[in-house]
Design an enzyme around this catalytic site. Structure first.
Site, short mmCIF file in Angstrom:
data_model
loop_
_atom_site.label_atom_id
_atom_site.label_comp_id
_atom_site.label_asym_id
_atom_site.label_seq_id
_atom_site.Cartn_x
_atom_site.Cartn_y
_atom_site.Cartn_z
N CYS A 50 -6.39 2.11 5.71
CA CYS A 50 -7.01 0.85 6.07
C CYS A 50 -6.46 0.39 7.44
O CYS A 50 -5.52 1.00 7.97
CB CYS A 50 -6.70 -0.20 5.00
SG CYS A 50 -4.98 -0.77 5.02
N CYS A 79 -2.55 -0.21 7.39
CA CYS A 79 -1.74 1.01 7.33
C CYS A 79 -1.87 1.84 8.60
O CYS A 79 -0.89 2.40 9.08
CB CYS A 79 -2.12 1.82 6.11
SG CYS A 79 -1.70 0.98 4.55
N HIS A 88 0.85 -1.19 0.00
CA HIS A 88 0.00 0.00 0.00
C HIS A 88 0.89 1.24 0.00
O HIS A 88 2.03 1.21 0.49
CB HIS A 88 -0.88 0.03 1.24
CG HIS A 88 -1.98 -0.97 1.24
ND1 HIS A 88 -3.11 -0.82 1.99
CD2 HIS A 88 -2.13 -2.16 0.57
CE1 HIS A 88 -3.92 -1.85 1.79
NE2 HIS A 88 -3.34 -2.68 0.95
N GLU A 124 0.91 3.94 1.80
CA GLU A 124 1.39 4.40 3.10
C GLU A 124 2.53 3.53 3.63
O GLU A 124 3.52 4.05 4.15
CB GLU A 124 0.23 4.37 4.12
CG GLU A 124 -0.94 5.25 3.74
CD GLU A 124 -2.04 4.52 3.00
OE1 GLU A 124 -3.20 4.92 3.11
OE2 GLU A 124 -1.74 3.53 2.28
#
Length: 157
Positions: A83, A86, A53, A55
């Site tokens: 999410c 993260c 992801h 992040e």
């Protein structure tokens, strides 16, 4: 607030990179002082890695830059509400502040479904600023999924 807008534009530039790769267009940057020390955009499909992801990738790059897993005094800018994975990583990395653009009502773990980053039972909490360039951050994701649905309909037709 102008600094938040400036760095969110950098995160949006990262989201655009993901978009061009056919990835869900989410971008992130990590800032220390007035310097970007980590950048990331979604690479889940490209790397075949569910943890890739934006992040996570930005925080990993920032940690390499600092030579430490602790990202104390940093601000993470994300185009969308993080999410659970993260958000949990932000707590583990000890990020000082999260600034995000659009809410994620289906998977958001800061303001939408749950609040991991401000959970008082954890040993670290993350300050939060939400809604920075929210319309722009939502628009790129909406465009991506609209085009994806159009492609799917064309395949069916």
């Amino acid at each position: 607030m102008t600094d938040h807008r400036r760095y969110m534009l950098e995160a949006l530039a990262e989201a655009e990179k993901a978009y061009k790769l056919g990835e869900v267009p989410i971008g992130a940057v990590v800032v220390l002082g007035d310097k970007i020390i980590g950048r990331g955009h979604n690479l889940r499909e490209t790397l075949k890695d569910s943890t890739a992801h934006a992040e996570i990738l930005a925080m990993r790059e920032a940690a390499r830059y600092l030579g430490d897993w602790r990202l104390v005094d940093t601000i993470l800018y994300s185009t969308i509400e993080p999410c659970p994975m993260c958000a949990g990583a932000m707590v583990q990395f000890r990020v000082r502040m999260l600034v995000y653009g659009a809410r994620d009502p289906k998977a958001g773990a800061v303001d939408s479904i749950m609040d991991i980053v401000r959970e008082p039972r954890f040993n670290h909490q993350v300050e939060v600023v939400s809604g920075v360039l929210a319309d722009e951050c939502a628009a790129i994701i909406q465009r991506f999924f609209r085009e994806l649905r159009q492609k799917d309909r064309q395949k069916e037709g």
